[in-house]
Write an enzyme that holds these catalytic residues in place. Structure first.
Site, PDB file in Angstrom:
ATOM      1  N   PHE A 121       0.845  -1.192   0.000  1.00 13.89           N
ATOM      2  CA  PHE A 121       0.000   0.000   0.000  1.00 13.89           C
ATOM      3  C   PHE A 121       0.882   1.245   0.000  1.00 13.89           C
ATOM      4  O   PHE A 121       0.699   2.174  -0.781  1.00 13.89           O
ATOM      5  CB  PHE A 121      -0.908  -0.026   1.239  1.00 13.89           C
ATOM      6  CG  PHE A 121      -1.818   1.164   1.343  1.00 13.89           C
ATOM      7  CD1 PHE A 121      -1.416   2.316   2.004  1.00 13.89           C
ATOM      8  CD2 PHE A 121      -3.086   1.148   0.779  1.00 13.89           C
ATOM      9  CE1 PHE A 121      -2.244   3.419   2.094  1.00 13.89           C
ATOM     10  CE2 PHE A 121      -3.922   2.253   0.855  1.00 13.89           C
ATOM     11  CZ  PHE A 121      -3.503   3.387   1.526  1.00 13.89           C
ATOM     12  N   GLU A 129     -44.058   2.048  -8.761  1.00 11.57           N
ATOM     13  CA  GLU A 129     -42.862   1.497  -8.115  1.00 11.57           C
ATOM     14  C   GLU A 129     -43.234   0.990  -6.738  1.00 11.57           C
ATOM     15  O   GLU A 129     -44.241   1.390  -6.179  1.00 11.57           O
ATOM     16  CB  GLU A 129     -41.807   2.599  -7.915  1.00 11.57           C
ATOM     17  CG  GLU A 129     -41.271   3.179  -9.178  1.00 11.57           C
ATOM     18  CD  GLU A 129     -40.467   4.453  -8.910  1.00 11.57           C
ATOM     19  OE1 GLU A 129     -40.089   4.708  -7.755  1.00 11.57           O
ATOM     20  OE2 GLU A 129     -40.255   5.191  -9.881  1.00 11.57           O
ATOM     21  N   LYS A 179     -42.969   1.036  -2.831  1.00 11.67           N
ATOM     22  CA  LYS A 179     -42.606   2.016  -1.806  1.00 11.67           C
ATOM     23  C   LYS A 179     -41.818   1.287  -0.726  1.00 11.67           C
ATOM     24  O   LYS A 179     -42.365   0.443  -0.007  1.00 11.67           O
ATOM     25  CB  LYS A 179     -43.858   2.662  -1.223  1.00 11.67           C
ATOM     26  CG  LYS A 179     -43.566   3.789  -0.252  1.00 11.67           C
ATOM     27  CD  LYS A 179     -44.833   4.567   0.002  1.00 11.67           C
ATOM     28  CE  LYS A 179     -44.729   5.699   0.992  1.00 11.67           C
ATOM     29  NZ  LYS A 179     -43.688   5.714   1.955  1.00 11.67           N
ATOM     30  N   ASP A 219     -39.779   0.799   2.679  1.00 14.26           N
ATOM     31  CA  ASP A 219     -39.983   1.355   4.011  1.00 14.26           C
ATOM     32  C   ASP A 219     -38.666   1.453   4.778  1.00 14.26           C
ATOM     33  O   ASP A 219     -38.374   0.645   5.650  1.00 14.26           O
ATOM     34  CB  ASP A 219     -40.995   0.481   4.770  1.00 14.26           C
ATOM     35  CG  ASP A 219     -41.509   1.185   6.009  1.00 14.26           C
ATOM     36  OD1 ASP A 219     -41.286   2.399   6.140  1.00 14.26           O
ATOM     37  OD2 ASP A 219     -42.126   0.508   6.849  1.00 14.26           O
ATOM     38  N   TYR A 240     -34.512   5.741  -6.442  1.00 12.69           N
ATOM     39  CA  TYR A 240     -35.747   5.904  -7.205  1.00 12.69           C
ATOM     40  C   TYR A 240     -35.967   7.302  -7.783  1.00 12.69           C
ATOM     41  O   TYR A 240     -37.038   7.582  -8.302  1.00 12.69           O
ATOM     42  CB  TYR A 240     -36.952   5.503  -6.368  1.00 12.69           C
ATOM     43  CG  TYR A 240     -36.956   6.081  -4.955  1.00 12.69           C
ATOM     44  CD1 TYR A 240     -37.041   7.446  -4.738  1.00 12.69           C
ATOM     45  CD2 TYR A 240     -36.877   5.233  -3.853  1.00 12.69           C
ATOM     46  CE1 TYR A 240     -37.036   7.963  -3.467  1.00 12.69           C
ATOM     47  CE2 TYR A 240     -36.875   5.746  -2.564  1.00 12.69           C
ATOM     48  CZ  TYR A 240     -36.960   7.111  -2.374  1.00 12.69           C
ATOM     49  OH  TYR A 240     -36.951   7.613  -1.124  1.00 12.69           O
ATOM     50  N   LYS A 271     -45.893   7.692 -10.114  1.00 10.36           N
ATOM     51  CA  LYS A 271     -45.254   8.935 -10.579  1.00 10.36           C
ATOM     52  C   LYS A 271     -45.606   9.171 -12.039  1.00 10.36           C
ATOM     53  O   LYS A 271     -45.514   8.245 -12.848  1.00 10.36           O
ATOM     54  CB  LYS A 271     -43.730   8.814 -10.465  1.00 10.36           C
ATOM     55  CG  LYS A 271     -43.229   8.638  -9.057  1.00 10.36           C
ATOM     56  CD  LYS A 271     -41.737   8.364  -9.030  1.00 10.36           C
ATOM     57  CE  LYS A 271     -41.303   8.057  -7.603  1.00 10.36           C
ATOM     58  NZ  LYS A 271     -39.944   7.523  -7.532  1.00 10.36           N
ATOM     59  N   LYS A 285     -50.751   3.346   0.155  1.00 12.28           N
ATOM     60  CA  LYS A 285     -50.221   2.560   1.273  1.00 12.28           C
ATOM     61  C   LYS A 285     -51.013   1.264   1.401  1.00 12.28           C
ATOM     62  O   LYS A 285     -52.240   1.279   1.383  1.00 12.28           O
ATOM     63  CB  LYS A 285     -50.343   3.354   2.582  1.00 12.28           C
ATOM     64  CG  LYS A 285     -49.556   4.646   2.562  1.00 12.28           C
ATOM     65  CD  LYS A 285     -48.143   4.454   3.000  1.00 12.28           C
ATOM     66  CE  LYS A 285     -48.068   4.414   4.490  1.00 12.28           C
ATOM     67  NZ  LYS A 285     -47.125   5.274   5.125  1.00 12.28           N
ATOM     68  N   CYS A 328     -41.194  -9.540  41.521  1.00 13.38           N
ATOM     69  CA  CYS A 328     -41.204 -10.606  40.523  1.00 13.38           C
ATOM     70  C   CYS A 328     -42.457 -11.466  40.689  1.00 13.38           C
ATOM     71  O   CYS A 328     -42.740 -11.935  41.798  1.00 13.38           O
ATOM     72  CB  CYS A 328     -39.955 -11.467  40.687  1.00 13.38           C
ATOM     73  SG  CYS A 328     -39.943 -12.868  39.558  1.00 13.38           S
ATOM     74  N   CYS A 330     -41.125 -15.112  41.944  1.00 17.07           N
ATOM     75  CA  CYS A 330     -40.436 -15.396  43.204  1.00 17.07           C
ATOM     76  C   CYS A 330     -40.589 -14.284  44.228  1.00 17.07           C
ATOM     77  O   CYS A 330     -40.080 -14.396  45.338  1.00 17.07           O
ATOM     78  CB  CYS A 330     -38.959 -15.696  42.946  1.00 17.07           C
ATOM     79  SG  CYS A 330     -38.033 -14.255  42.413  1.00 17.07           S
ATOM     80  N   CYS A 374     -35.653  -9.217  37.382  1.00 17.50           N
ATOM     81  CA  CYS A 374     -35.648  -9.858  38.691  1.00 17.50           C
ATOM     82  C   CYS A 374     -34.204 -10.265  38.976  1.00 17.50           C
ATOM     83  O   CYS A 374     -33.613 -11.023  38.208  1.00 17.50           O
ATOM     84  CB  CYS A 374     -36.548 -11.091  38.679  1.00 17.50           C
ATOM     85  SG  CYS A 374     -36.248 -12.144  40.119  1.00 17.50           S
ATOM     86  N   CYS A 380     -34.881 -17.924  41.152  1.00 22.52           N
ATOM     87  CA  CYS A 380     -36.156 -17.598  40.514  1.00 22.52           C
ATOM     88  C   CYS A 380     -36.453 -18.689  39.476  1.00 22.52           C
ATOM     89  O   CYS A 380     -35.665 -18.884  38.542  1.00 22.52           O
ATOM     90  CB  CYS A 380     -36.048 -16.218  39.878  1.00 22.52           C
ATOM     91  SG  CYS A 380     -37.526 -15.717  39.001  1.00 22.52           S
TER      92      CYS A 380
HETATM   93  S1  IVH Z   1     -40.330   9.297  -4.610  1.00 19.61           S
HETATM   94  C1  IVH Z   1     -40.453  13.867  -4.790  1.00 19.61           C
HETATM   95  N1  IVH Z   1     -40.277   6.661  -4.708  1.00 19.61           N
HETATM   96  O1  IVH Z   1     -41.512   7.368   0.789  1.00 19.61           O
HETATM   97  C2  IVH Z   1     -40.653  12.399  -4.692  1.00 19.61           C
HETATM   98  N2  IVH Z   1     -40.297   7.696  -2.577  1.00 19.61           N
HETATM   99  O2  IVH Z   1     -43.719   8.761   2.042  1.00 19.61           O
HETATM  100  C3  IVH Z   1     -39.715  11.739  -3.782  1.00 19.61           C
HETATM  101  N3  IVH Z   1     -40.153   6.116  -0.689  1.00 19.61           N
HETATM  102  O3  IVH Z   1     -39.874  10.421   1.228  1.00 19.61           O
HETATM  103  C4  IVH Z   1     -40.095  10.412  -3.308  1.00 19.61           C
HETATM  104  N4  IVH Z   1     -40.074   4.282  -1.901  1.00 19.61           N
HETATM  105  O4  IVH Z   1     -38.518   8.209   1.558  1.00 19.61           O
HETATM  106  C5  IVH Z   1     -40.303   7.754  -3.916  1.00 19.61           C
HETATM  107  N5  IVH Z   1     -40.174   4.357  -4.949  1.00 19.61           N
HETATM  108  C6  IVH Z   1     -40.217   5.429  -4.172  1.00 19.61           C
HETATM  109  C7  IVH Z   1     -40.169   5.329  -2.757  1.00 19.61           C
HETATM  110  C8  IVH Z   1     -40.222   6.498  -1.987  1.00 19.61           C
HETATM  111  C9  IVH Z   1     -40.059   4.778  -0.682  1.00 19.61           C
HETATM  112  C10 IVH Z   1     -40.196   6.944   0.526  1.00 19.61           C
HETATM  113  C11 IVH Z   1     -39.375   8.216   0.454  1.00 19.61           C
HETATM  114  C12 IVH Z   1     -40.381   9.322   0.576  1.00 19.61           C
HETATM  115  C13 IVH Z   1     -41.457   8.646   1.363  1.00 19.61           C
HETATM  116  C14 IVH Z   1     -42.774   9.361   1.229  1.00 19.61           C
END
Ligand code: IVH
Length: 694
Positions: free
Chosen positions: A55, A138, A140, A142, A252, A315, A339, A433, A436, A451, A457
């Site tokens: 290195f 797409e 979403k 979490d 995304y 979108k 959702k 507890c 015991c 405990c 116990c």
């Molecule tokens: S688009 C301006 N695409 O969900 C648009 N968001 O509840 C920006 N999220 O803040 C967001 N999957 O953290 C987009 N395929 C997806 C997503 C996504 C998860 C989250 C993101 C956003 C939040 C909104």
């Protein structure tokens, strides 16, 4: 890492703003790439694949070449950046977002989706767009959103959402995510040299479960879901720990300085070409029907994904149309989130009961009027701890919401009748507890009550036995929970040493046992005497000593006697052993009841010392943490490593305050040398070392 390697290969080597400087230019670029990769492996993964010497030589060569070619100066070159500053951070730098990080409007029904789609179509028609708008569907994800900034193809910042206008730059942690390129190859399209890309950072289910299991073993509070775990992880100040957790990222939203595509979909395909992880679950839809198809498909199919999801994002595909539609103060008008419904039901909380765990932790449990949820009948749900119950504001008799989300275990998410809380008395956790009667204690930094009566116990006594016989511990066949319950109630086994006094006749005297089933137990007990020392140590169930810690301890302390006599400093010299674990070990061995148990286990022939191929030669290096660096003339590195272990020492990979000394050959790594100097750690050579163990 393989992915990362490929991406490093993509670094732009034909930047057309620079004059080519022939071979040397190429050499510079390739050295930068190689050294950046090594820095990552060294500092972040702690797994270098290049000797320090090599290195250093390469770094030196790069410095010389760069001096010769000032026109190729690059602030991102490894010569300009100290790899080690990754860990010196005390916090994160806050930065302003280039574009505010907005959220999405949420919807929950087919009707909401139709309304949104029709409104979008109408507004576009008014602006002169006749065709039905295309909508990209797409998943979403979490997790938590992240904004990555690339300049000249190099990842420069990684901002959390923060408050939407300012975020924390968590770039060192983001760099540990293998699917996020540190640098991209934009030479085919120079418009892609500077851009921002947004996405979601997630902790996959598997890693989440592993992490929580480890935390349970260490008695640390559990993360409620992968999102919290990902968020906690991203805020850690030590990227090494982050790297171990195994975060993932899906991108995304691609924002380039100059337009590179007409549609959102195409822009994501370009981002995918650059090496970003773009979800394969994406579809361009042309009607509400197609959108609904996508939603209903993923509503069930999402359960097969490795990461948590909570809906679908819609979108408008055409970027010009997105502009026409614009934004409200908080959300874009061109996108919306659908959702998924978590399955939830109302039911009555009949009463809160309390469970005493193996380590004495008291867990409040909600007992419910049975209710059907996702095909199973739910009667009980964990309430985790006192704080959790307080936050929900629930008590006996309340009607509550029970939910089965991504997590398999049902949980209580709230109270149906919000008003009743005003009349009800504040929640009081039990003070003694339930098993015991011993007064409970609560560690100030933990949410759990415990405990402290660990030897007497009953659930703790039984729990210790159950843990001892577990597959990953002594693996004693035939001793299931019910059998242990029975033996415990008949006073046949009240602690782990009693197991080795069991006779077939004792078992046969109990109802329900035949010769065969009794023999299985006796054979299982006999076989457990072959279980190696490291697993026996885990099986003892010392608080905070999980499987991994037990392995590390057993390596350093080849027998229970050496472990029992270790002081705090010696214990803490072991990787990952901090003050809490060290104290717990010392407390365990100070307890006379445990001493008796260990003597009985020894007499029974349980492996309480290492039985390695490497036979100890001496214990001249007992308790010493030794780092090897450089190249040697008299023996190979591996031979030295073996000598260290044979003499009771421990091989450590990096220099820290716990390092006892460094065994250095020629050309010791510069980083190690510098660190050793800073910490004042002794450096000895081959001859001195051989003398030491002779
Ligand atoms: S688009 C301006 N695409 O969900 C648009 N968001 O509840 C920006 N999220 O803040 C967001 N999957 O953290 C987009 N395929 C997806 C997503 C996504 C998860 C989250 C993101 C956003 C939040 C909104």
């Amino acid at each position: 890492m393989t992915q990362q390697l490929n991406l490093f290969d993509n670094i732009d080597e034909t930047d057309n703003t620079l004059q080519p400087a022939g071979n040397e230019r190429e050499q510079i670029l390739s050295l930068r790439r190689e050294l950046a990769e090594q820095n990552y492996k060294y500092y972040v993964l702690s797994a270098p694949t290049m000797s320090d010497q090599e290195f250093d030589q390469k770094m030196h060569l790069l410095e010389q070449l760069e001096q010769k070619h000032p026109e190729l100066f690059d602030p991102a070159s490894p010569t300009q950046r100290v790899g080690s500053d990754l860990q010196k951070k005390s916090g994160f730098q806050q930065m302003e977002h280039r574009h505010p990080m907005l959220s999405l409007a949420n919807t929950y029904s087919e009707q909401d989706i139709s309304q949104w789609y029709n409104r979008v179509a109408k507004e576009l028609r008014q602006a002169g767009v006749e065709q039905a708008p295309e909508v990209v569907c797409e998943i979403k994800y979490d997790g938590l959103s992240i904004s990555l900034w690339y300049e000249n193809g190099v990842l420069q910042h990684a901002l959390t959402r923060g408050d939407g206008t300012r975020g924390d730059d968590v770039i060192d942690n983001i760099r540990t995510i293998k699917s996020i390129p540190w640098q991209v190859d934009y030479h085919r399209n120079p418009a892609l040299s500077n851009f921002e890309i947004r996405g979601e950072v997630l902790l996959p289910w598997q890693s989440f479960e592993r992490l929580n299991k480890e935390r349970e073993e260490q008695e640390e509070p559990l993360f409620a879901n992968p999102r919290n775990a990902a968020s906690g992880t991203l805020k850690l100040l030590d990227p090494k720990v982050v790297a171990q957790r195994g975060l993932e990222a899906y991108l995304y939203y691609f924002i380039t300085d100059t337009a590179v595509a007409d549609t959102h979909y195409d822009s994501l395909l370009l981002a995918r070409d650059l090496g970003f992880n773009i979800s394969p679950a994406m579809r361009v839809c042309h009607s509400i029907n197609e959108i609904m198809e996508f939603i209903s498909y993923w509503d069930t199919e999402r359960r097969t994904l490795p990461v948590a999801t909570d809906g679908i994002v819609l979108k408008v595909n055409n970027l010009q149309q997105q502009q026409l539609l614009g934004y409200t103060a908080k959300t874009p008008r061109w996108a919306i989130a659908y959702k998924f419904q978590a399955e939830r039901q109302q039911t009555r909380l009949t009463h809160i009961s309390y469970q005493v765990g193996r380590t004495g932790i008291i867990t409040p449990v909600a007992n419910l009027e049975p209710v059907q949820l996702s095909g199973t009948i739910v009667k009980r749900a964990t309430l985790h701890n006192e704080d959790f119950v307080r936050q929900l504001g629930i008590q006996d008799g309340d009607i509550v919401w029970v939910e089965k989300g991504g997590e398999i275990i049902p949980k209580i998410t709230g109270k149906v009748n919000e008003h009743s809380s005003e009349q009800s008395l504040p929640y009081k956790f039990i003070t003694t507890c339930p098993e015991c009667g011993t007064p409970l204690v609560r560690d100030p930094e933990q949410a759990a009550w415990r405990c402290p009566n660990e030897d007497q116990c009953p659930p703790q006594q039984k729990g210790k036995i159950q843990h001892f016989v577990e597959r990953k511990a002594m693996n004693i066949d035939g001793l299931g929970d019910e059998t242990i319950d029975l033996f415990f109630s008949r006073h046949l086994i009240t602690n782990i040493a009693d197991i080795y006094d069991l006779r077939a006749d004792d078992i046969l005297a109990l109802e329900g046992f035949q010769q065969r089933s009794a023999q299985i137990i006796i054979d299982g007990i006999e076989q457990s005497k072959q279980v190696p020392w490291s697993r026996v140590l885990f099986a003892l169930g010392i608080r905070y000593v999980g499987e991994t810690t037990a392995k590390k301890l057993a390596k350093q302390f080849p027998s229970i006697d050496s472990l029992a006599s270790a002081d705090e400093e010696q214990l803490r010299a072991v990787d990952d052993v901090g003050g809490q674990i060290a104290l717990s070990i010392m407390r365990y061995f100070a307890n006379p009841a445990n001493k008796t148990i260990i003597e009985r286990l020894k007499a029974a022939g349980v492996q309480l010392k290492a039985d390695d191929d490497i036979q100890p030669v001496s214990d001249k290096l007992r308790g010493k943490n030794i780092v090897i660096s450089g190249t040697f003339a008299l023996h190979s590195r591996d031979e030295y490593k073996q000598m260290i272990e044979q003499n009771g020492g421990h091989n450590a990979s990096s220099v820290s305050k716990n390092t006892s000394f460094i065994l250095a050959g020629d050309n010791m790594g510069p980083q190690k040398l510098e660190k050793a100097r800073q910490l004042g750690i002794e450096i000895i050579d081959e001859q001195q070392f051989l003398q030491l163990i002779s």
